[in-house]
Design an enzyme around this catalytic site. Structure first.
Site, PDB file in Angstrom:
ATOM      1  CG  ASP A 262       3.983   0.827  10.259  1.00 24.25           C
ATOM      2  OD1 ASP A 262       4.637   0.682   9.211  1.00 24.25           O
ATOM      3  OD2 ASP A 262       4.417   1.452  11.246  1.00 24.25           O
TER       4      ASP A 262
ATOM      5  CE1 TYR B  95      15.856   6.599  16.604  1.00 19.10           C
ATOM      6  CE2 TYR B  95      16.985   5.780  14.675  1.00 19.10           C
ATOM      7  CZ  TYR B  95      15.829   6.194  15.294  1.00 19.10           C
ATOM      8  OH  TYR B  95      14.653   6.202  14.606  1.00 19.10           O
TER       9      TYR B  95
ATOM     10  CE1 TYR C  20      10.379   4.278  16.270  1.00 21.42           C
ATOM     11  CE2 TYR C  20      10.301   3.229  14.121  1.00 21.42           C
ATOM     12  CZ  TYR C  20      10.704   4.269  14.927  1.00 21.42           C
ATOM     13  OH  TYR C  20      11.421   5.304  14.384  1.00 21.42           O
TER      14      TYR C  20
END
Length: 418
Positions: A236, A14, A142
């Site tokens: 998730d 990142y 995400y």
């Protein structure tokens, strides 16, 4: 300024290496403290991407790692099993709601989500529903950086926008948090459920989307809609699992059982890479057949690594033996009280806390690197992203250490936003 591009050999995550500042170098960890190579110490506010739930270097986890290393560091999981994996699978199944009982081990959260998607699509195929090959996920979500998972992340999220033409199109909707967005999702499903294999969501908080909170009723709506339309529900819990939201698993707060759940991050207490995709009984049974093509054809090389399974079992021991959820409640109350003064600072949009997640949301965050440097100067490790400054500390952090973090956030934001 020396930039990360001058760092020999490494390619950092990142980071635009040409402009990113040189990273600090960690030399040792203990509890909630990171010691840098230059001797400075930082109170860690994010527990290494919220993995180190028991703090760093817990002796019980370290001892389990050493014992397993002396016996069997690794063995292939193809045609063989081993006790650390069998024990861990049973213990996870015992803790999970409902009949989530079949555990498929991988080595990262993103791969665990890939396996969940693969399970869901093949589940529909094995049932003879050949048109159900799409996944539905939500804006603000995400689920990892691998190719298939990029397609179910928020399409406006900058990290993955470049890959739009390379990704298999999936269905992105608004999370049903209001009557209007719920009605819109119901309409979408009435029109397109015949092509949807599964709905994917993060429970209670969308982490990388900006620590966006939603209530348990949203998960109940999703469970009902999946049942109505023959769609699998994938939850998730890579970020939220293992106590982060105040319950052992976030989905417990909604009283639902997903068809598939994914776990990673704090699974090993921040010590080893390990992830798990866990399916309910009816999902697993759809793969049982005399036809070899009905089998799940997936198998990471380091699947169910014995070292990782051993430390995950040690982490579960600590949840059994030490008052982790009580610690989360104390952290939650302290962060709520100590972050609240940030609300009155100019440029602050919101302050919110859920379990051991504390968030200060800003109107804009133009120079996150300047804030990072300021936090290091205060002796804390806090990494703002998007437009938020957040804390996800170890559950074993002391009240004084936590106050140092919250106080630093107030002081740094006051200096930089004022």
């Amino acid at each position: 300024m020396t930039t990360a591009s001058t760092l020999p050999h490494l390619w950092l995550p990142y980071s635009q290496m040409q402009t990113a500042p040189m990273p600090v170098e960690a030399a040792a960890t203990s509890g909630s403290t990171i010691t840098l190579a230059d001797g400075r110490t930082l109170v860690d506010g994010i527990a290494s991407w919220w993995t180190a739930c028991h703090g760093y270097n817990h002796p019980h986890i370290r001892q389990a790692l050493v014992r397993q290393a002396e016996t069997m560091p690794h063995v292939m999981f193809g045609g063989m099993v081993h006790q650390p994996a069998m024990t861990l699978a049973r213990r996870l199944s015992d803790r999970l709601p409902g009949d989530l009982e079949r555990v498929f081990f991988t080595d990262s959260g993103s791969v665990a989500m890939e396996v969940a998607a693969k399970m869901a699509i093949q589940y529909q195929l094995n049932q003879g529903r050949e048109g159900r090959h799409r996944l539905l996920s939500f804006r603000g979500g995400y689920h990892g950086d691998t190719l298939a998972m990029m397609a179910v992340c928020d399409p406006e999220e900058g990290m993955h926008r470049l890959f739009g033409e390379a990704l298999t199109p999936q269905i992105i909707a608004d999370l049903p948090t209001t009557p209007g967005t719920l009605a819109a999702l119901e309409t979408l499903l009435s029109e397109r459920s015949h092509e949807i294999a599964a709905i994917i969501t993060e429970p209670l908080v969308q982490g990388a989307g900006g620590m966006l909170f939603h209530g348990p009723e949203t998960l109940r709506h999703l469970r009902r809609l999946c049942d109505d339309h023959g769609i699998l529900l994938i939850i998730d819990e890579i970020f939220t699992g293992f106590g982060r939201t105040g319950t052992f698993f976030a989905c417990e707060q909604a009283g639902i059982t997903p068809d598939i759940i994914t776990l990673s991050k704090a699974l090993t207490g921040g010590t080893m890479p390990l992830a798990a995709t866990i399916a309910r009984k009816h999902v697993f049974e759809a793969f049982l057949s005399d036809d070899p093509l009905h089998a799940l054809m997936h198998g990471p090389t380091f699947m169910a690594n014995p070292l990782a399974c051993a430390v995950a079992n040690a982490s579960l021991d600590l949840f059994d033996q030490e008052p982790r959820l009580e610690q989360v409640r104390s952290i939650s109350a302290q962060m709520a009280a100590e972050l609240e003064p940030c609300r009155s600072l100019p440029g602050v949009r919101d302050v919110r806390v859920l379990g051991a997640i504390g968030v200060v949301e800003l109107e804009t965050l133009d120079d996150p690197e300047a804030l990072k440097r300021a936090f290091i100067e205060k002796g804390v490790w806090v990494r703002p992203f998007r437009h938020i400054v957040y804390l996800t500390p170890a559950f074993t952090i002391t009240p004084d250490e936590l106050s140092r973090l919250t106080g630093s956030i107030h002081h740094v934001l006051k200096d930089h936003l004022g």
